[in-house]
Design a protein around this motif. Structure first.
Motif, PDB file in Angstrom:
ATOM      1  N   ARG A   1     -11.937  12.511  -3.570  1.00 12.01           N
ATOM      2  CA  ARG A   1     -12.842  13.130  -4.544  1.00 12.01           C
ATOM      3  C   ARG A   1     -12.137  13.453  -5.855  1.00 12.01           C
ATOM      4  O   ARG A   1     -12.777  13.625  -6.888  1.00 12.01           O
ATOM      5  CB  ARG A   1     -13.460  14.382  -3.938  1.00 12.01           C
ATOM      6  N   ALA A   2     -10.810  13.527  -5.778  1.00 11.70           N
ATOM      7  CA  ALA A   2     -10.035  13.720  -7.011  1.00 11.70           C
ATOM      8  C   ALA A   2      -9.643  12.389  -7.647  1.00 11.70           C
ATOM      9  O   ALA A   2      -8.886  12.366  -8.615  1.00 11.70           O
ATOM     10  CB  ALA A   2      -8.784  14.540  -6.702  1.00 11.70           C
ATOM     11  N   GLY A   3     -10.147  11.282  -7.071  1.00 11.85           N
ATOM     12  CA  GLY A   3      -9.896   9.967  -7.657  1.00 11.85           C
ATOM     13  C   GLY A   3      -8.567   9.349  -7.280  1.00 11.85           C
ATOM     14  O   GLY A   3      -8.092   8.436  -7.957  1.00 11.85           O
ATOM     15  N   LYS A   4      -7.963   9.810  -6.187  1.00  8.91           N
ATOM     16  CA  LYS A   4      -6.640   9.310  -5.822  1.00  8.91           C
ATOM     17  C   LYS A   4      -6.722   8.110  -4.873  1.00  8.91           C
ATOM     18  O   LYS A   4      -7.734   7.887  -4.221  1.00  8.91           O
ATOM     19  CB  LYS A   4      -5.818  10.428  -5.171  1.00  8.91           C
ATOM     20  N   ARG A   5      -5.614   7.397  -4.837  1.00 10.65           N
ATOM     21  CA  ARG A   5      -5.473   6.267  -3.912  1.00 10.65           C
ATOM     22  C   ARG A   5      -4.812   6.807  -2.642  1.00 10.65           C
ATOM     23  O   ARG A   5      -3.648   7.208  -2.664  1.00 10.65           O
ATOM     24  CB  ARG A   5      -4.620   5.176  -4.553  1.00 10.65           C
ATOM     25  N   VAL A   6      -5.542   6.810  -1.536  1.00  7.89           N
ATOM     26  CA  VAL A   6      -5.100   7.446  -0.298  1.00  7.89           C
ATOM     27  C   VAL A   6      -4.724   6.375   0.723  1.00  7.89           C
ATOM     28  O   VAL A   6      -5.486   5.437   0.966  1.00  7.89           O
ATOM     29  CB  VAL A   6      -6.202   8.353   0.290  1.00  7.89           C
ATOM     30  N   LEU A   7      -3.551   6.528   1.333  1.00 13.49           N
ATOM     31  CA  LEU A   7      -3.139   5.650   2.424  1.00 13.49           C
ATOM     32  C   LEU A   7      -3.064   6.471   3.702  1.00 13.49           C
ATOM     33  O   LEU A   7      -2.301   7.436   3.789  1.00 13.49           O
ATOM     34  CB  LEU A   7      -1.773   5.016   2.144  1.00 13.49           C
ATOM     35  N   ARG A   8      -3.883   6.094   4.668  1.00 12.53           N
ATOM     36  CA  ARG A   8      -3.818   6.706   6.000  1.00 12.53           C
ATOM     37  C   ARG A   8      -2.949   5.787   6.846  1.00 12.53           C
ATOM     38  O   ARG A   8      -3.378   4.716   7.283  1.00 12.53           O
ATOM     39  CB  ARG A   8      -5.233   6.833   6.563  1.00 12.53           C
ATOM     40  N   LEU A   9      -1.702   6.189   7.044  1.00 12.24           N
ATOM     41  CA  LEU A   9      -0.702   5.345   7.704  1.00 12.24           C
ATOM     42  C   LEU A   9      -0.620   5.706   9.184  1.00 12.24           C
ATOM     43  O   LEU A   9      -0.288   6.834   9.546  1.00 12.24           O
ATOM     44  CB  LEU A   9       0.657   5.539   7.037  1.00 12.24           C
TER      45      LEU A   9
ATOM     46  N   ALA B   1       0.833  -1.206   0.000  1.00 12.55           N
ATOM     47  CA  ALA B   1       0.000   0.000   0.000  1.00 12.55           C
ATOM     48  C   ALA B   1       0.866   1.254   0.000  1.00 12.55           C
ATOM     49  O   ALA B   1       0.522   2.265  -0.641  1.00 12.55           O
ATOM     50  CB  ALA B   1      -0.928  -0.006   1.218  1.00 12.55           C
ATOM     51  N   ILE B   2       1.985   1.213   0.711  1.00 19.02           N
ATOM     52  CA  ILE B   2       2.908   2.350   0.727  1.00 19.02           C
ATOM     53  C   ILE B   2       3.457   2.611  -0.675  1.00 19.02           C
ATOM     54  O   ILE B   2       3.561   3.750  -1.122  1.00 19.02           O
ATOM     55  CB  ILE B   2       4.059   2.088   1.721  1.00 19.02           C
ATOM     56  N   LYS B   3       3.804   1.548  -1.377  1.00 19.25           N
ATOM     57  CA  LYS B   3       4.396   1.695  -2.702  1.00 19.25           C
ATOM     58  C   LYS B   3       3.372   2.139  -3.756  1.00 19.25           C
ATOM     59  O   LYS B   3       3.734   2.786  -4.751  1.00 19.25           O
ATOM     60  CB  LYS B   3       5.022   0.365  -3.138  1.00 19.25           C
TER      61      LYS B   3
END
Length: 555
Positions: free
Chosen positions: A355-363, A302-304
């Motif tokens: 909302r911008a369609g990004k892949r978000v990781l809450r680490l 997920a980080i990568k």
């Protein structure tokens, strides 16, 4: 390992000395004398070389003498040289002496005894017992100076250690320190002008002090004007060095400006507007107790793969350094008293990216659902139409004691474990658990209020009438574990009676936890000591790192 009652060999007092305009005496004319002369000139002092007129001067000494940067007294050393060749403002006493003669030369011991009697710092080549100070193997980069000593056991090894440390540091670190130092001074002056009260500022006058007792204390309304300086201090503490050296002064100013002002965001106005955008994805993941090799493979992937990573403040630098350079990273601006605002800010950043369609990781540090507010974040994003994927992390509540050699449970000693927080909502202290001899209790997020917690554990309840609370015996074994699994891990083993004094004397650095219960002494007995300190943890270095393991890819 060290304890409060044993008497190990004392450590040398390492200090940065301002030697500008001092007079340093160098006895000898050999290559070592030349090296000492170069060092004296490097620090801005004046070298005075004492050697007979017919001595074989090293060529670099000749150059310095011819250029006028060094003085040559053409004779043998005389006792009066120590009190006549120095500066006028200190009654002509020299500031330091370097003896480069053989350690077997009777003059070396004679000069050493004279200097010690006159309290003049003296260094004798290859004779640690004749020295009152030694020079460190140093690495310098602008205002950054790093020194290593092996206490006379091996200068070559000290040089190697210095090279190893220097090679691990990012380029342009000195410039970054200059930049951050200049900005810190500017912020301090602005806030001082606003408050007209010097007592509100935490000034780092001494590099050896570490965190002050206020570093993680609650922020009151009166302290609100000092928040920028505190946040800058936490940037210096928690950001990876590679990220620190890459940001410009304008970048830092923009961060601090955004922190002190409410950012107006242009959010999509309607559900239909959101629906027309590419669907983003949110992952809540735990980064484990600290060491990057303890990440799960899922979190590592997920980080990568993330487009943007929103990380907790205490996610350690080695984990953050796994993040690809192309990835946008934001570190939570959390400290006690500001946690709610910082939490809201990060969730809003995540929502914008989704909302911008990004892949978000809450680490998050540890595990997302163990005092990590993971369920709150899950509910927040689900209400906004984004169903999070949650990846577990190894919690320090269980792994921290393990790395400290403390079994959470042990047959015949403890058959249950209780995990508590040391920090309640709005800074209110949680109620302490009652004493159970067969229970191990782990307190997370407790270092900033350790004293009050210990008082609440060992003191009888301040209430009238019967109470179900049973105070803990002051002799109960306990341990403070800081930065578990990391190379700079520190363990303080003690009892409830002495742990506060131990932490006050030994210092503390978050993240840390407190373990209380009889299992603390199953594998490690205190004997007669009030406390024992153990530093460092390198056992994981023998295993293959997570970054070295190839990940399966989709075909």
């Amino acid at each position: 390992m060290r304890d409060a009652t044993s008497s190990p060999e004392p450590a040398p007092l390492l200090a940065a000395v301002d030697a500008k305009a001092q007079v340093h005496l160098i006895v000898g004319s050999n290559p070592l004398a030349a090296a000492r002369c170069a060092k004296v000139l490097q620090v801005g002092a004046k070298p005075v070389i004492i050697a007979p007129e017919d001595a074989d001067l090293h060529f670099s000494l000749k150059e310095h003498i011819e250029q006028g940067s060094a003085q040559w007294v053409k004779r043998q050393f005389q006792d009066e040289d120590l009190t006549t060749l120095g500066r006028e403002e200190v009654d002509h006493v020299v500031d330091a002496v370097f003896v480069t003669l053989s350690s077997q030369d009777p003059l070396s011991e004679h000069i050493s005894k004279l200097c010690r009697r006159l309290r003049i710092p003296v260094n004798v080549a290859d004779a640690p017992h004749l020295c009152s100070f030694t020079l460190l193997a140093t690495h310098s980069d602008g205002p950054v100076h790093i020194g290593i000593t092996t206490s006379g056991r091996g200068c070559k090894l000290a040089s190697r250690l210095r090279r190893e440390i220097a090679s691990s540091l990012p380029a342009n670190l000195g410039a970054a320190v200059d930049r951050l130092g200049s900005l810190r001074k500017q912020i301090w002056e602005e806030d001082q002008a606003a408050t007209q009260d010097d007592s509100k500022f935490e000034v780092d006058d001494d590099d050896a002090t570490g965190h002050s007792h206020k570093f993680n204390s609650l922020v009151t309304v009166e302290d609100s004007r000092t928040r920028r300086i505190r946040w800058l201090s936490q940037i210096c503490e928690y950001w990876p060095l590679q990220k620190l050296v890459s940001v410009s002064e304008d970048d830092i100013k923009a961060i601090l400006t955004a922190y002190s002002a409410e950012k107006q965001r242009d959010l999509p106005a309607t559900v239909n507007e959101v629906a027309t955008q590419r669907k983003g994805k949110i992952i809540l993941a735990g980064s484990g107790p600290g060491h990057p090799d303890l990440l799960t493979r899922a979190t590592y992937k997920a980080i990568k793969d993330a487009d943007i990573i929103l990380a907790d403040k205490l996610v350690p630098a080695p984990v953050l350094e796994l993040i690809p350079r192309r990835t946008e990273v934001h570190i939570a601006r959390k400290f006690p008293g500001n946690a709610d605002k910082a939490q809201e800010e990060l969730m809003q950043m995540g929502l914008e990216a989704l909302r911008a369609g990004k892949r978000v990781l809450r680490l998050k540090q540890g595990d997302p659902y163990l005092y990590g507010r993971g369920a709150e974040e899950y509910e927040f994003f689900r209400k906004e139409g984004f169903e999070p994927v949650v990846l577990p992390g190894m919690t320090s509540a269980l792994s921290g004691p393990l790395f400290a050699g403390i079994p959470a449970t042990h047959r015949g000693v403890s058959d249950q474990i209780l995990i508590c927080t040391g920090t309640g909502q709005k800074g209110v202290a949680p109620k302490p658990p009652s004493y159970r001899p067969n229970q191990t209790v782990v307190f997370l997020m407790v270092l900033h209020r350790l004293s009050s917690l210990i008082d609440s554990l060992v003191s009888p309840p301040n209430t009238k009438g019967p109470s179900r609370f049973r105070p803990w015996p002051a002799t109960t074994p306990c341990a403070v574990i800081e930065r578990a699994s990391c190379p700079d891990q520190k363990i303080i083993r003690s009892t409830l009676e002495h742990i506060c004094k131990a932490v006050e004397q030994e210092g503390s650095r978050p993240p840390g936890l407190l373990v209380v219960g009889a299992t603390c002494e199953v594998l490690h007995k205190l004997e007669e000591q009030k406390w024992v300190v153990e530093e460092g943890y390198r056992e994981l270095d023998d295993f293959q790192g997570v970054s070295d393991i190839p990940l399966a890819t989709e075909q």
